[in-house]
Design an enzyme around this catalytic site. Structure first.
Site, PDB file in Angstrom:
ATOM      1  N   SER A  97       0.837  -1.221   0.000  1.00 33.77           N
ATOM      2  CA  SER A  97       0.000   0.000   0.000  1.00 33.77           C
ATOM      3  C   SER A  97       0.860   1.255   0.000  1.00 33.77           C
ATOM      4  CB  SER A  97      -0.967  -0.009   1.180  1.00 33.77           C
ATOM      5  OG  SER A  97      -0.317  -0.289   2.386  1.00 33.77           O
ATOM      6  N   HIS A 122      -1.681  -8.982   1.799  1.00 27.78           N
ATOM      7  CA  HIS A 122      -1.370  -7.728   2.511  1.00 27.78           C
ATOM      8  C   HIS A 122      -2.505  -7.472   3.512  1.00 27.78           C
ATOM      9  CE1 HIS A 122       0.317  -3.885   3.332  1.00 27.78           C
ATOM     10  NE2 HIS A 122      -0.204  -3.171   2.343  1.00 27.78           N
ATOM     11  N   HIS A 156       6.294 -12.768   7.265  1.00 31.39           N
ATOM     12  CA  HIS A 156       6.444 -11.362   6.870  1.00 31.39           C
ATOM     13  C   HIS A 156       7.617 -11.224   5.906  1.00 31.39           C
ATOM     14  CE1 HIS A 156       6.654  -6.982   7.192  1.00 31.39           C
ATOM     15  NE2 HIS A 156       5.397  -7.087   7.562  1.00 31.39           N
ATOM     16  N   ARG A 166       3.446  -5.152  16.831  1.00 36.51           N
ATOM     17  CA  ARG A 166       2.039  -4.725  16.807  1.00 36.51           C
ATOM     18  C   ARG A 166       1.136  -5.886  17.245  1.00 36.51           C
ATOM     19  NH1 ARG A 166       1.806  -2.942  10.741  1.00 36.51           N
ATOM     20  NH2 ARG A 166       2.792  -4.995  10.640  1.00 36.51           N
ATOM     21  N   ASP A 218      -1.737  -8.976  11.751  1.00 35.01           N
ATOM     22  CA  ASP A 218      -3.086  -9.432  11.427  1.00 35.01           C
ATOM     23  C   ASP A 218      -3.532 -10.652  12.238  1.00 35.01           C
ATOM     24  OD1 ASP A 218      -3.478  -7.452   9.468  1.00 35.01           O
ATOM     25  OD2 ASP A 218      -2.247  -8.587   8.075  1.00 35.01           O
TER      26      ASP A 218
HETATM   27  N1  HAX Z   1       2.002 -19.833   5.577  1.00 32.47           N
HETATM   28  C1  HAX Z   1       2.436 -20.697   4.628  1.00 32.47           C
HETATM   29  N2  HAX Z   1       3.461 -20.442   3.807  1.00 32.47           N
HETATM   30  C2  HAX Z   1       4.105 -19.284   4.011  1.00 32.47           C
HETATM   31  C3  HAX Z   1       3.729 -18.359   4.983  1.00 32.47           C
HETATM   32  C4  HAX Z   1       2.612 -18.666   5.781  1.00 32.47           C
HETATM   33  N3  HAX Z   1       2.147 -17.833   6.706  1.00 32.47           N
HETATM   34  N4  HAX Z   1       4.552 -17.295   4.923  1.00 32.47           N
HETATM   35  C5  HAX Z   1       5.408 -17.546   3.918  1.00 32.47           C
HETATM   36  N5  HAX Z   1       5.136 -18.746   3.366  1.00 32.47           N
HETATM   37  C6  HAX Z   1       5.764 -19.346   2.191  1.00 32.47           C
HETATM   38  C7  HAX Z   1       5.573 -18.404   1.003  1.00 32.47           C
HETATM   39  O1  HAX Z   1       4.279 -18.564   0.428  1.00 32.47           O
HETATM   40  C8  HAX Z   1       6.692 -18.833   0.114  1.00 32.47           C
HETATM   41  O2  HAX Z   1       6.317 -20.022  -0.545  1.00 32.47           O
HETATM   42  P1  HAX Z   1       6.757 -20.305  -2.071  1.00 32.47           P
HETATM   43  O3  HAX Z   1       8.246 -20.360  -2.037  1.00 32.47           O
HETATM   44  O4  HAX Z   1       6.089 -21.599  -2.388  1.00 32.47           O
HETATM   45  O5  HAX Z   1       6.233 -19.143  -2.888  1.00 32.47           O
HETATM   46  C9  HAX Z   1       7.804 -19.173   1.113  1.00 32.47           C
HETATM   47  O6  HAX Z   1       7.141 -19.426   2.377  1.00 32.47           O
HETATM   48  C10 HAX Z   1       8.794 -18.064   1.303  1.00 32.47           C
HETATM   49  O7  HAX Z   1       8.109 -16.878   1.623  1.00 32.47           O
HETATM   50  P2  HAX Z   1       8.772 -15.763   2.530  1.00 32.47           P
HETATM   51  O8  HAX Z   1       9.964 -15.222   1.822  1.00 32.47           O
HETATM   52  O9  HAX Z   1       8.943 -16.233   3.921  1.00 32.47           O
HETATM   53  O10 HAX Z   1       7.612 -14.689   2.587  1.00 32.47           O
HETATM   54  P3  HAX Z   1       7.268 -13.599   1.488  1.00 32.47           P
HETATM   55  O11 HAX Z   1       8.104 -12.393   1.761  1.00 32.47           O
HETATM   56  O12 HAX Z   1       7.262 -14.161   0.122  1.00 32.47           O
HETATM   57  O13 HAX Z   1       5.740 -13.285   1.839  1.00 32.47           O
HETATM   58  C11 HAX Z   1       3.914 -12.841   3.243  1.00 32.47           C
HETATM   59  C12 HAX Z   1       5.395 -12.566   3.006  1.00 32.47           C
HETATM   60  C13 HAX Z   1       3.432 -11.956   4.390  1.00 32.47           C
HETATM   61  C14 HAX Z   1       3.121 -12.491   1.988  1.00 32.47           C
HETATM   62  C15 HAX Z   1       3.745 -14.339   3.607  1.00 32.47           C
HETATM   63  O14 HAX Z   1       4.413 -14.589   4.819  1.00 32.47           O
HETATM   64  C16 HAX Z   1       2.285 -14.754   3.718  1.00 32.47           C
HETATM   65  O15 HAX Z   1       1.675 -15.068   2.709  1.00 32.47           O
HETATM   66  N6  HAX Z   1       1.733 -14.768   4.986  1.00 32.47           N
HETATM   67  C17 HAX Z   1       0.327 -15.084   5.169  1.00 32.47           C
HETATM   68  C18 HAX Z   1      -0.529 -13.898   4.788  1.00 32.47           C
HETATM   69  C19 HAX Z   1      -0.354 -12.763   5.762  1.00 32.47           C
HETATM   70  O16 HAX Z   1      -0.384 -12.935   6.966  1.00 32.47           O
HETATM   71  N7  HAX Z   1      -0.194 -11.539   5.223  1.00 32.47           N
HETATM   72  C20 HAX Z   1      -0.119 -10.308   6.037  1.00 32.47           C
HETATM   73  C21 HAX Z   1       1.275  -9.759   6.117  1.00 32.47           C
HETATM   74  C22 HAX Z   1       1.331  -8.492   6.916  1.00 32.47           C
HETATM   75  C23 HAX Z   1       0.716  -7.391   6.152  1.00 32.47           C
HETATM   76  O17 HAX Z   1       1.160  -6.949   5.118  1.00 32.47           O
HETATM   77  N8  HAX Z   1      -0.385  -6.940   6.630  1.00 32.47           N
HETATM   78  O18 HAX Z   1      -1.017  -6.007   5.950  1.00 32.47           O
END
Ligand code: HAX
Length: 423
Positions: free
Chosen positions: A234, A264, A310, A319, A365
């Protein structure tokens, strides 16, 4: 408009531009990092390419607003938070009062915004309604009007402040109207005549509860989500859009579209859904073993565990800690809160064993939705709108600071697959 804010920033705008010019002159050739092909394919992870002076996020500590850890700022109001973000200094009582008065002029949103929201299909997602509500107000932009009149870029920031104050103050009214229209709660509620406090007015206009603890949760919620440096979806979206000198209404509406993504801001909605699914499947709070199995099934199905992981953090999000402490301090012990607490003891070990997520710890979250639910806000697809009201505070602060620095239009370079293959 808040002249006290203009006066404060007037004193720093020239200094800020001077500092930008000085750093560019002294360090212009300094190489910050090299970019690997992996990073180009990996969402630009870790590429230092944006300026954000309002806040920073480190892997081992999390959010600092103007260099103060967020856990030391949990008593702030949204007004004090905006002041700190945009000026870099803690607001005096006089400054806070002046800002509160400036905000209060705009709590009542224009009727045409309410009419626009009412005209949307009944099943519109609340985040789509939020984007539309903000965009409908674009005609109010003083920044665009000033640009159209030929105002130079070095003084345009004055109008960015006016837009920031109006937009931040309008967000609670837009959000509350969405809540009431979308969920059949009755007509939108007018703001309070005798209380200029932004979070009190937001709580009042939602029309959900008069419990002082709920009002305090709304305040805390608005402070904790306000800013998270410049690289998240964002903030970066708003940075890019506003760099084209699009006004705050365009920029924040665009940012809300990014916040609406499940990876996000929408994650808080997904988190609550996850918790409710667990509760339904196990008829209450599951055992540790049931939780472990449910989480593994989800991972084996290729789904993420919402609220965990994250892109930057490698520790528990402070948070999350602040919300967790709020639940303890307010004796919230319902099933959802218990499940959040249990997940915190189980999910990190499962994610570590699974071995993919670089950060197995909870993000903001993971806890926020269960608290909103506890006070009666059970419509969880509204939660990201709450997030958006808060995030607008940081987005607008970043925009004002960037306009004060007269930052140029963003224009990175893209590469074709052939170019990357031949790199
Ligand atoms: N559950 C399962 N798998 C996860 C995971 C989770 N909570 N977090 C990361 N992974 C996986 C990723 O999907 C990725 O898999 P692939 O290699 O198959 O693509 C792998 O672990 C490596 O990811 P990473 O480098 O640790 O994490 P990213 O930087 O790619 O992604 C995310 C960060 C927040 C998007 C990710 O941790 C996620 O999808 N979490 C769940 C959704 C979530 O809670 N989002 C909110 C984040 C905070 C925010 O922005 N709030 O607004």
């Amino acid at each position: 408009m808040s002249t006290i804010l203009h006066e404060t920033l007037n004193a720093t705008a020239d200094a800020l531009r001077g500092r930008r010019a000085h750093i560019a002159k002294e360090k212009g050739d300094t190489v910050l990092a090299s970019v690997a092909v992996e990073q180009v394919f990996g969402g630009m992870r870790g590429v230092p390419a944006l300026v954000c002076d309002t806040s920073s996020v480190s892997a081992d500590e999390g959010l600092r607003i103007r260099n103060t850890p967020i856990l030391e700022l949990t008593d702030l109001t949204p007004e004090e938070t905006f002041w700190l973000l945009v000026t870099g200094k803690r607001a005096t009582a006089e400054e806070t009062a002046a800002l509160r008065e400036a905000f209060a002029k705009y709590y009542q949103i224009p009727q045409y915004v309410i009419d626009t929201l009412k005209a949307m299909p009944k099943d519109s997602h609340p985040m789509a309604m939020l984007g539309v509500g903000i965009l409908a107000m674009e005609r109010e932009s003083e920044f665009r009007a000033a640009y159209d009149k030929g105002t130079g870029k070095d003084t345009l920031w004055n109008y960015a402040i006016n837009d920031a104050v109006r937009l931040i103050a309008s967000m609670p009214g837009i959000a509350a109207a969405i809540y009431r229209i979308r969920y059949g709660k009755g007509e939108p509620i007018a703001p309070l005549a005798n209380d200029a406090d932004l979070s009190n007015n937001f709580a009042h206009m939602l029309g959900l509860s008069d419990d002082p603890a709920w009002k305090d949760l709304v305040r805390l919620y608005l402070v904790l989500h306000s800013d998270h440096e410049g690289g998240n979806v964002s903030a970066m979206t708003s940075y890019v859009v506003s760099s084209a000198l699009s006004d705050s209404y365009y920029s924040v509406a665009a940012a809300m579209c990014g916040l609406a993504g499940p990876l996000h801001g929408l994650a808080n909605q997904e988190c609550l859904r996850f918790i409710l699914e667990l509760k339904e499947q196990f008829g209450g709070v599951p055992t540790d073993e049931q939780l472990r199995e449910f989480t593994w099934n989800r991972l084996n199905n290729g789904q993420v565990v919402p609220g965990y992981g994250h892109a930057v953090l490698r520790v528990t999000d402070p948070r999350f800690t602040a919300f967790y402490q709020f639940a303890e301090q307010n004796n919230l012990t319902d099933d959802n809160v218990q499940i959040v607490q249990k997940l915190f003891t189980i999910v990190p070990e499962v994610l570590k064993e699974h071995g993919k997520a670089k950060n197995p710890w909870p993000n903001v979250d993971a806890a926020s939705g269960s608290l909103l639910y506890a006070y009666g806000m059970t419509e969880f697809d509204f939660y990201t709108v709450m997030f958006g009201v808060s995030r607008a505070i940081g987005l607008c602060a970043q925009m004002v600071v960037n306009r004060m620095m007269a930052m140029p239009i963003v224009r990175p370079k893209s590469l074709t697959l052939d170019e990357l293959a031949g790199a």
